[in-house]
Structure formats: C-alpha cells, structure tokens
Write an enzyme that holds these catalytic residues in place. Structure first.
Site, PDB file in Angstrom:
ATOM      1  CB  CYS A 106      24.746 149.343  37.897  1.00 45.99           C
ATOM      2  SG  CYS A 106      24.530 149.427  36.107  1.00 45.99           S
ATOM      3  CB  CYS A 204      30.287 154.060  33.874  1.00 42.75           C
ATOM      4  SG  CYS A 204      28.568 153.950  34.472  1.00 42.75           S
TER       5      CYS A 204
END
Length: 362
Positions: A106, A204
């Site tokens: 990410c 997340c």
C-alpha cells in the site's frame, strides 16, 4: 506560494496525520490536505459500522481540521487501484501459501504513487505523511529512511519499498517526536477528541481482523477449490486434518484445532499437496533466509557481503546477520537462529538507525 514550498499531506483523519498537517502549516509550508478512500466494509464483507481511516467520520474529521486551519482539503477515491493491487495480492499470497505484507504494498504502490500523481497536478513540490520515521541524505547522496524517535511507534519497517525519487519529495514531520508528544500537541491545539482517538492495529480492509472470513468473501468458491488437508509432522507423519492451507500462517499456534498433548506451531505450508506441517517451537528456528524483490536505499548495491541487523517482522527486535546481494535477491545469514520466518513477509536490513533496504522473504 510560501517560501517553504507547497506540500500535499495525506490526512487519514487520525491524530498523527492531522498533527503532521498542522505542524507543516505552522512551519510555513503551503499545505493541501488529501484523504484517500481506499476501501469500504461493503466490499470487504463487513457488516458493522465503518471505522478507521476510510470511514466517513474520519474523512469529515480531516476536512474539519483543514477548514479550521484555512488550507484546502480534497478526497481521492482510489478503491479500484487499491483493490486491484493490495487486496488482490493479499488473496493471491495466501492462496500461494505465503503470508502477505499489505502495508508495504500500500505504501509503495498505492499511497505514494497516488499522492505524487495528485501532487504534480496541484504543483506541490512535496508530499507528507504521519509516519513515525525520518528521512536523511547519506554522504553518497542517496535518500535514506531512518528509525523514528519513538521506538514503539517506529514505522521504518513498512517503508523499505519507497523509491529514491519518491523519498526525495517526502516529508515525515513526526519522526523526531513520540506518540505521547503528538497527542499532547493535539490537546494544545484544542482537539481533545482527536488527541484521544483510539488506534487500530489491524489490517485496515479486513473486518474484525478475521482474514479467514475475508478470504472466503473475496473467493466465494475457496472452500470448494481448497478443502481440508493433512496436518503432518516434519517426518511426514499425518496427525490430523486442517480446514485448508490458506487459513494458516508460519508460526501460528492458536486456532489449529488439533491436540497433540504439547504446544505445536505451523512450520511449513505446502500448497501443492494442501499440507500444513506442524511441530515444536524449536523447529521454527532458521539460520538463513532468501529475500526477493529487494529495494536498496542507503547504497545503490552491496558489492561485498556486509553485516547488518535484519528484522523479519514489524515488531521484531532484529538479529545480527551477514548480507550478500545477488541481483534483486539478498541472501541473509543470521549470526544466531531466528524463528518464524514466513514467506511473503518483509525482511528489512538496518545499519544503525538507517534502513539499508528490504524485500520479501522467499
């Protein structure tokens, strides 16, 4: 434009990125805030109220802070890119019998690239995040990520993949502060709710930190494709049945659903035969590792073997080791055996506080 320059700040709505934005604003930078929408619970199989950096509340918190301090704020929807890169890789790695490292992907391929692309559109010289890390220029002219002051919050481990070009334009305002100091700064700003926001240590996009349910939601026929298989010992003795190899990770002890009269751990995952090898904790120890897809920061290459501290997990203290580079692969010889080396996780090499580089464990 200010004398310090224009900076695009990634604002999640949390205390770290919010204080980072205000710090840069007060230092004289022309700040522009950007909140990236990377995922939502609906696409992840969650049923509870959205929480964390991508929730509507967090986006609104980021925007409210920007308005309070008089700088612009934008929202960037990158859910398609995030899903096509980070989430797809997460699923593919588990199906390949490896343990993925989504935060590294990410940072490297989504957040930095998305930030810099938008920074260029907005004529921003710099980007900034709320990571607890530092960036410095080494004597050889290369940009180096170094550990943050707060050892408990240091995030240098997940930043090994950021390129030289991108590091040159990055600012980490929180690197020389502790989490406690940052929370106090938020209090001093009159942002009590922000200062007392809780933190999430989960991935997340995985609701309730239940990656098994997440995998089943993403691959609806996973249990049909990969059914139960054998638990074996190192010598091949079958000692029980498991639910399917993607649901296990190297070093796992809890949740195995097998009783052998002593604690046992996952030692190896063999996708080809749907086998999960288990054994005693001592069998987890390894004296060497191969690291692939390396990215070097401090040096362009390692012409000779060198000694370094290698971390194989985020909260790992690290072990003294000898590094030998061969192209985009690093061979790591540990001076003392380490346990729980999981293919797919990151290995990060340190010289003092500096990140030499890192890669994925093969």
């Amino acid at each position: 434009m200010s004398k310090r320059g224009r900076v695009l700040v990634a604002m999640s709505g949390g205390v770290d990125s919010s204080v980072a934005a205000v710090m840069l604003h007060e230092q004289g930078y022309e700040v522009i805030g950007l909140t990236m929408k990377t995922w939502d619970y609906a696409s992840s199989g969650g049923s509870s109220k959205e929480t964390g950096c991508c929730s509507l509340d967090s986006i609104n918190d980021a925007r409210a802070l920007a308005v309070a301090y008089g700088f612009p704020h934008y929202i960037l929807d990158i859910r398609n890119e995030f899903s096509g890169s980070v989430i797809d890789n997460f699923v593919e790695e588990y199906i390949a019998g490896r343990t993925p490292n989504p935060c590294v992907l990410c940072n490297t391929h989504i957040k930095w690239e998305a930030l810099l692309k938008r920074a260029n559109h907005l004529d921003c010289e710099f980007i900034a995040t709320g990571h607890y890390a530092n960036i410095r220029v080494h004597d050889n002219g290369r940009y180096v990520v170094s550990k943050g002051k707060d050892e408990n919050k240091d995030q240098s481990y997940v930043l090994w993949g950021v390129s030289q070009e991108n590091l040159a334009r990055t600012r980490f305002p929180l690197g020389n502060f502790s989490k406690t100091e940052i929370r106090q700064m938020a209090e001093d700003m009159g942002q009590h709710e922000l200062a007392t926001k809780s933190e999430s240590y989960e991935i997340c996009f995985v609701p309730n930190n239940d990656y098994r349910s997440f995998l089943r939601h993403q691959v609806t026929d996973l249990d049909d494709r990969i059914g139960p298989g054998n638990f074996t010992l190192s010598d091949g003795t079958v000692v029980g049945k498991h639910e399917g190899y993607p649901y296990y990770t190297i070093g796992q002890r809890k949740g195995l659903g097998i009783a052998l009269g002593r604690p046992v751990f996952v030692l190896e995952i063999i996708p080809e035969t749907n086998t999960v090898v288990i054994g005693d904790e001592v069998e987890l120890q390894r004296s060497a590792a191969t690291v692939r897809n390396i990215n070097l920061m401090k040096y362009a290459s390692l012409e000779e073997p060198m000694e370094a501290i290698t971390k194989v997990r985020y909260k790992d203290a690290g072990m003294t080791s000898t590094l030998s580079q061969n192209g985009d692969t690093m061979q790591v010889e540990f001076h003392h055996a380490v346990k729980g080396i999981a293919p797919g996780q990151s290995a990060v090499f340190y010289e003092g506080n500096d990140v030499i580089g890192g890669g994925f464990l093969a």
